[in-house]
Design an enzyme around this catalytic site. Structure first.
Site, PDB file in Angstrom:
ATOM      1  CG  LEU A   1      -9.934  14.690 -38.100  1.00 46.91           C
ATOM      2  CD1 LEU A   1     -11.202  14.621 -38.948  1.00 46.91           C
ATOM      3  CD2 LEU A   1      -8.996  13.587 -38.582  1.00 46.91           C
TER       4      LEU A   1
ATOM      5  CG  ASP B   1     -14.302  -6.842 -37.565  1.00 52.88           C
ATOM      6  OD1 ASP B   1     -13.307  -7.340 -36.989  1.00 52.88           O
ATOM      7  OD2 ASP B   1     -15.354  -7.480 -37.753  1.00 52.88           O
TER       8      ASP B   1
ATOM      9  CG  HIS C   1      -4.247  -6.084 -34.343  1.00 50.36           C
ATOM     10  ND1 HIS C   1      -5.564  -5.968 -34.727  1.00 50.36           N
ATOM     11  CD2 HIS C   1      -4.188  -7.186 -33.549  1.00 50.36           C
ATOM     12  CE1 HIS C   1      -6.265  -6.957 -34.199  1.00 50.36           C
ATOM     13  NE2 HIS C   1      -5.454  -7.712 -33.485  1.00 50.36           N
TER      14      HIS C   1
HETATM   15  C1  FPP Z   1     -10.773  -5.813 -35.002  1.00 51.24           C
HETATM   16  O1  FPP Z   1     -10.268  -6.726 -35.974  1.00 51.24           O
HETATM   17  C2  FPP Z   1      -9.734  -4.874 -34.649  1.00 51.24           C
HETATM   18  C3  FPP Z   1      -9.240  -4.675 -33.390  1.00 51.24           C
HETATM   19  C4  FPP Z   1      -9.734  -5.405 -32.212  1.00 51.24           C
HETATM   20  C5  FPP Z   1      -8.175  -3.717 -33.133  1.00 51.24           C
HETATM   21  C6  FPP Z   1      -8.189  -2.523 -34.031  1.00 51.24           C
HETATM   22  C7  FPP Z   1      -6.898  -1.848 -33.890  1.00 51.24           C
HETATM   23  C8  FPP Z   1      -6.248  -1.194 -34.861  1.00 51.24           C
HETATM   24  C9  FPP Z   1      -6.765  -0.938 -36.221  1.00 51.24           C
HETATM   25  C10 FPP Z   1      -4.912  -0.668 -34.593  1.00 51.24           C
HETATM   26  C11 FPP Z   1      -4.969   0.616 -33.873  1.00 51.24           C
HETATM   27  C12 FPP Z   1      -4.975   0.323 -32.461  1.00 51.24           C
HETATM   28  C13 FPP Z   1      -3.951   0.283 -31.642  1.00 51.24           C
HETATM   29  C14 FPP Z   1      -4.082  -0.589 -30.446  1.00 51.24           C
HETATM   30  C15 FPP Z   1      -2.700   1.055 -31.853  1.00 51.24           C
HETATM   31  P1  FPP Z   1     -10.192  -8.256 -35.576  1.00 51.24           P
HETATM   32  O2  FPP Z   1      -8.916  -8.507 -34.889  1.00 51.24           O
HETATM   33  O3  FPP Z   1     -11.411  -8.643 -34.793  1.00 51.24           O
HETATM   34  O4  FPP Z   1     -10.205  -8.928 -36.994  1.00 51.24           O
HETATM   35  P2  FPP Z   1     -10.913 -10.301 -37.393  1.00 51.24           P
HETATM   36  O5  FPP Z   1     -12.402 -10.070 -37.264  1.00 51.24           O
HETATM   37  O6  FPP Z   1     -10.494 -10.476 -38.813  1.00 51.24           O
HETATM   38  O7  FPP Z   1     -10.385 -11.362 -36.485  1.00 51.24           O
END
Ligand code: FPP
Length: 245
Positions: A128, A17, A34
């Protein structure tokens, strides 16, 4: 007395997150966060492999993430296509077996094919297991498993459900990490995390580096995992005799 929880956690699960906030703080579009999140994931995979972790399970796209703004959803899908193409050679180098977990329905043909190819290409790797939960939700997983059993007319027990769940190929997570400062599970591994040790980090996912991972593992070492037993039951017989003396 706190007894160490063994050596390195065999299975680590992560809610990655904080990508959106990382980008917003830099006046960038959320998708840039992301993208940076993928870099952070690569670093985490390498660090886990180097420390002897056997399974890493990450939450990349939840069943509920479809409700995000359309440009963010399409950005995440494009990122997945790109990551599938670019990361497989690196995973092969590092001995990582990729496994996608989640509903395949609703995914584009391009993504579904990319997933199948990446899983096949890494199937022989043994260092892994990387489970990428994509179009996944803990409630979906439990309901889906129960439906599969009902369709086959099998009785629903803890054991049969365990076997029908999406992570049946790995043991339950020992350590459950969530970055980004929030302290909730957000529908991730609801069944499997029953006895996971929880660790919440204030770092945003793109900033979760090796030192942050080591901090989480050190916290895990300080936990006493009782699995419903008492502390005294866990002590080896020698220690019990010493405590009684
Ligand atoms: C949550 O942060 C994160 C996600 C919903 C996506 C996580 C994805 C990745 C780390 C990339 C790898 C995945 C792919 C699709 C290749 P948030 O967006 O909710 O962050 P915030 O809480 O700061 O808004």
């Amino acid at each position: 007395m706190s007894r160490p929880s063994g050596a390195i956690p065999h299975h680590i699960a992560v809610v990655m997150d904080g990508n959106g906030r990382w980008a917003t703080r830099r006046f960038l579009p959320r998708v840039a966060g992301h993208k940076q999140g993928v870099e952070s994931l690569r670093r985490c995979v390498k660090a886990c492999a180097a420390r002897g972790v056997g399974v890493l399970t990450v939450f990349a796209f939840s069943s509920e993430n479809w409700n995000r703004p359309a440009d963010e959803v399409s950005g995440l899908m494009e990122l997945m296509v790109m990551a599938l193409g670019r990361e497989v050679p690196r995973l092969l180098e590092d001995g990582v077996r990729l496994h996608f977990v989640g509903a395949r329905g609703g995914l584009s043909e391009k993504i579904a094919n990319g997933i199948a190819k990446a899983e096949q290409a890494t199937a022989h790797n043994t260092k892994l297991v990387l489970n990428v939960c994509f179009n996944y939700g803990g409630r979906w997983d439990i309901a889906h498993a129960a439906q599969q059993l009902a369709l086959k007319g099998e009785p629903i027990t803890e054991e049969s459900l365990n076997r029908a769940l999406a992570l049946a190929h790995v043991p339950d997570p020992d350590l459950f990490i969530r970055t980004g400062g929030e302290q909730r599970l957000s529908n991730f591994l609801l069944w499997q995390s029953a006895y996971s040790e929880l660790f919440f980090s204030d770092r945003l996912w793109p900033e979760f580096d090796e030192a942050a991972l080591d901090e989480a593992i050190a916290a895990f070492h300080g936990r006493e995992r009782r699995f419903g037993k008492t502390s005294a039951q866990l002590a080896p017989p020698g220690a019990r005799a010493q405590e009684a003396a």
